[in-house]
Design a protein around this motif. Sequence first.
Motif, mmCIF file in Angstrom:
data_model
loop_
_atom_site.group_PDB
_atom_site.id
_atom_site.type_symbol
_atom_site.label_atom_id
_atom_site.label_comp_id
_atom_site.label_asym_id
_atom_site.label_seq_id
_atom_site.Cartn_x
_atom_site.Cartn_y
_atom_site.Cartn_z
ATOM 1 N N VAL A 132 -31.021 -27.095 -26.375
ATOM 2 C CA VAL A 132 -30.006 -28.057 -26.812
ATOM 3 C C VAL A 132 -30.105 -29.354 -26.013
ATOM 4 O O VAL A 132 -30.018 -30.456 -26.575
ATOM 5 N N ILE A 133 -30.309 -29.254 -24.706
ATOM 6 C CA ILE A 133 -30.464 -30.453 -23.873
ATOM 7 C C ILE A 133 -31.680 -31.255 -24.322
ATOM 8 O O ILE A 133 -31.641 -32.488 -24.414
ATOM 9 N N ASP A 134 -32.768 -30.573 -24.638
ATOM 10 C CA ASP A 134 -33.985 -31.242 -25.106
ATOM 11 C C ASP A 134 -33.724 -31.958 -26.433
ATOM 12 O O ASP A 134 -34.155 -33.098 -26.629
ATOM 13 N N TRP A 135 -33.004 -31.311 -27.348
ATOM 14 C CA TRP A 135 -32.682 -31.937 -28.640
ATOM 15 C C TRP A 135 -31.802 -33.159 -28.458
ATOM 16 O O TRP A 135 -31.949 -34.143 -29.185
ATOM 17 N N LEU A 136 -30.900 -33.120 -27.479
ATOM 18 C CA LEU A 136 -30.063 -34.288 -27.199
ATOM 19 C C LEU A 136 -30.909 -35.456 -26.715
ATOM 20 O O LEU A 136 -30.745 -36.600 -27.164
ATOM 21 N N HIS A 137 -31.826 -35.195 -25.793
ATOM 22 C CA HIS A 137 -32.693 -36.248 -25.269
ATOM 23 C C HIS A 137 -33.525 -36.888 -26.383
ATOM 24 O O HIS A 137 -33.763 -38.100 -26.374
ATOM 25 N N LYS A 138 -33.950 -36.073 -27.335
ATOM 26 C CA LYS A 138 -34.842 -36.564 -28.393
ATOM 27 C C LYS A 138 -34.097 -37.135 -29.596
ATOM 28 O O LYS A 138 -34.722 -37.625 -30.540
ATOM 29 N N GLY A 139 -32.774 -37.075 -29.573
ATOM 30 C CA GLY A 139 -31.999 -37.640 -30.666
ATOM 31 C C GLY A 139 -31.968 -36.786 -31.915
ATOM 32 O O GLY A 139 -31.542 -37.247 -32.978
ATOM 33 N N ILE A 140 -32.389 -35.530 -31.816
ATOM 34 C CA ILE A 140 -32.370 -34.641 -32.977
ATOM 35 C C ILE A 140 -30.935 -34.244 -33.313
ATOM 36 O O ILE A 140 -30.576 -34.064 -34.475
ATOM 37 N N ILE A 141 -30.103 -34.110 -32.287
ATOM 38 C CA ILE A 141 -28.688 -33.791 -32.483
ATOM 39 C C ILE A 141 -27.847 -34.869 -31.805
ATOM 40 O O ILE A 141 -28.339 -35.606 -30.933
ATOM 41 N N GLU A 142 -26.587 -34.970 -32.201
ATOM 42 C CA GLU A 142 -25.684 -35.950 -31.606
ATOM 43 C C GLU A 142 -24.787 -35.318 -30.557
ATOM 44 O O GLU A 142 -24.423 -35.953 -29.562
ATOM 45 N N ILE A 143 -24.431 -34.061 -30.756
ATOM 46 C CA ILE A 143 -23.545 -33.335 -29.846
ATOM 47 C C ILE A 143 -24.205 -32.014 -29.470
ATOM 48 O O ILE A 143 -24.787 -31.343 -30.328
ATOM 49 N N ARG A 147 -23.742 -24.340 -22.013
ATOM 50 C CA ARG A 147 -23.013 -23.629 -20.954
ATOM 51 C C ARG A 147 -23.551 -24.057 -19.600
ATOM 52 O O ARG A 147 -24.758 -24.225 -19.413
ATOM 53 N N THR A 148 -22.632 -24.272 -18.665
ATOM 54 C CA THR A 148 -23.017 -24.627 -17.308
ATOM 55 C C THR A 148 -23.690 -23.421 -16.638
ATOM 56 O O THR A 148 -23.462 -22.278 -17.049
ATOM 57 N N PRO A 149 -24.542 -23.666 -15.632
ATOM 58 C CA PRO A 149 -24.875 -24.968 -15.052
ATOM 59 C C PRO A 149 -26.016 -25.654 -15.801
ATOM 60 O O PRO A 149 -26.886 -24.989 -16.364
ATOM 61 N N PHE A 150 -26.008 -26.983 -15.826
ATOM 62 C CA PHE A 150 -27.118 -27.789 -16.334
ATOM 63 C C PHE A 150 -27.005 -29.172 -15.701
ATOM 64 O O PHE A 150 -25.964 -29.526 -15.142
ATOM 65 N N ASP A 151 -28.065 -29.952 -15.772
ATOM 66 C CA ASP A 151 -28.066 -31.296 -15.200
ATOM 67 C C ASP A 151 -27.270 -32.210 -16.120
ATOM 68 O O ASP A 151 -27.747 -32.612 -17.190
ATOM 69 N N ASP A 152 -26.052 -32.542 -15.722
ATOM 70 C CA ASP A 152 -25.177 -33.311 -16.606
ATOM 71 C C ASP A 152 -25.197 -34.814 -16.331
ATOM 72 O O ASP A 152 -24.450 -35.573 -16.962
ATOM 73 N N ILE A 265 -18.173 -23.356 -20.921
ATOM 74 C CA ILE A 265 -18.739 -24.018 -22.088
ATOM 75 C C ILE A 265 -18.441 -25.519 -21.966
ATOM 76 O O ILE A 265 -17.363 -25.918 -21.537
ATOM 77 N N ALA A 266 -19.426 -26.342 -22.339
ATOM 78 C CA ALA A 266 -19.248 -27.786 -22.272
ATOM 79 C C ALA A 266 -19.814 -28.443 -23.522
ATOM 80 O O ALA A 266 -20.783 -27.948 -24.109
ATOM 81 N N VAL A 267 -19.201 -29.532 -23.925
ATOM 82 C CA VAL A 267 -19.737 -30.375 -24.989
ATOM 83 C C VAL A 267 -20.367 -31.590 -24.328
ATOM 84 O O VAL A 267 -19.739 -32.238 -23.488
ATOM 85 N N ALA A 268 -21.617 -31.886 -24.680
ATOM 86 C CA ALA A 268 -22.350 -32.979 -24.043
ATOM 87 C C ALA A 268 -22.930 -33.922 -25.092
ATOM 88 O O ALA A 268 -23.256 -33.512 -26.197
ATOM 89 N N TRP A 269 -23.034 -35.189 -24.705
ATOM 90 C CA TRP A 269 -23.664 -36.198 -25.569
ATOM 91 C C TRP A 269 -24.310 -37.240 -24.656
ATOM 92 O O TRP A 269 -23.839 -37.478 -23.536
ATOM 93 N N PRO A 270 -25.405 -37.880 -25.062
ATOM 94 C CA PRO A 270 -26.093 -38.850 -24.203
ATOM 95 C C PRO A 270 -25.216 -40.058 -23.895
ATOM 96 O O PRO A 270 -24.606 -40.648 -24.788
ATOM 97 N N LYS A 271 -25.161 -40.439 -22.637
ATOM 98 C CA LYS A 271 -24.361 -41.593 -22.229
ATOM 99 C C LYS A 271 -24.923 -42.900 -22.771
ATOM 100 O O LYS A 271 -24.179 -43.845 -23.033
ATOM 101 N N ASP A 272 -26.249 -42.951 -22.914
ATOM 102 C CA ASP A 272 -26.895 -44.217 -23.277
ATOM 103 C C ASP A 272 -27.098 -44.377 -24.781
ATOM 104 O O ASP A 272 -27.885 -45.211 -25.215
#
Length: 289
Positions: A132-143, A147-152, A265-272
């Motif tokens: 999921v983190i990889d998909w966020l970085h690549k713009g495949i998903i928006e949200i 689950r923690t821990p992860f580099d937030d 559980i956490a919801v994450a989205w790219p800051k930039d």
Amino acid sequence: MDLRQLHYFVTIAEERQITAAAKRLNMAQPPLSKQMQLLETEIGSTLFSRGPRQIRLTDAGQILYIRAKQLLALADSTEREMADFKSGRRGTLRIGTVSSSGSVLFNGGVEMFRRQYPNVRFEIYDGNTFNVIDWLHKGIIEIGIVRTPFDDAPFGVRRLPAEPMIAAMTAAFDEEPGEKTIAWPHLAKKPLIIYRRFAKLLRQSWLRHDLEPTILCRNDDARTTILWANAGLGVAIIPASAFSLAEHDQLRAKVIDDATLYTSIAVAWPKDRYLSCLAQAFIDSLSLE
């Protein structure tokens, strides 16, 4: 390189035969082969290792296959999203989820969101937190629902309250039926079934207790962990909220007595990256802290 060529390439990679791929694509074999020759020339690398019966991907082909699948999925989602706007709908949300996210998705928030935005459609991508983190970085998903821990650090994040890890077991493994908690020494010699996502976290806890537990099974889905335990194969180690994700009529749950094993559980989205109004409304509907 274009999407049509990538579609041809992915089909050949999956069929492992030019003839079968041409049949699936409903086209003749010679022009398909020609397109792959043009693609290899453009990329400057050989993509296929051609054997007597099957075609195999080279190392360069493996890399392109992964990227091509991602690009085609993104193109497909974008096309659907544009179609939604054209037909009067208000958009499509692309969301990545982990298997233990049911406590967020089905707590009533999504139902409330659907009532408010009845024309919104969803594209759900299931994977582990790293996917999921990889998909966020690549713009495949928006949200991403992870689950923690992860580099937030690169993300905007909203979290549910932290929860303990539990040991879920059948009566055969329960030496203290009346107890609601359990300590690691009572689990160390039992066959453990763990969600691979938590392997590092669990290992650190075991080291602190000077233990070397028996791992029966590692897997990538909390539901698999529960089902194996319910079959009496061992003791499942899972977050407390994941306990209800699969049938477990034979299981009893005990909180593991270790304060370091709390996750959330956490919801994450790219800051930039721009966060759409729909995505923001969806996040707000989940009632996170």
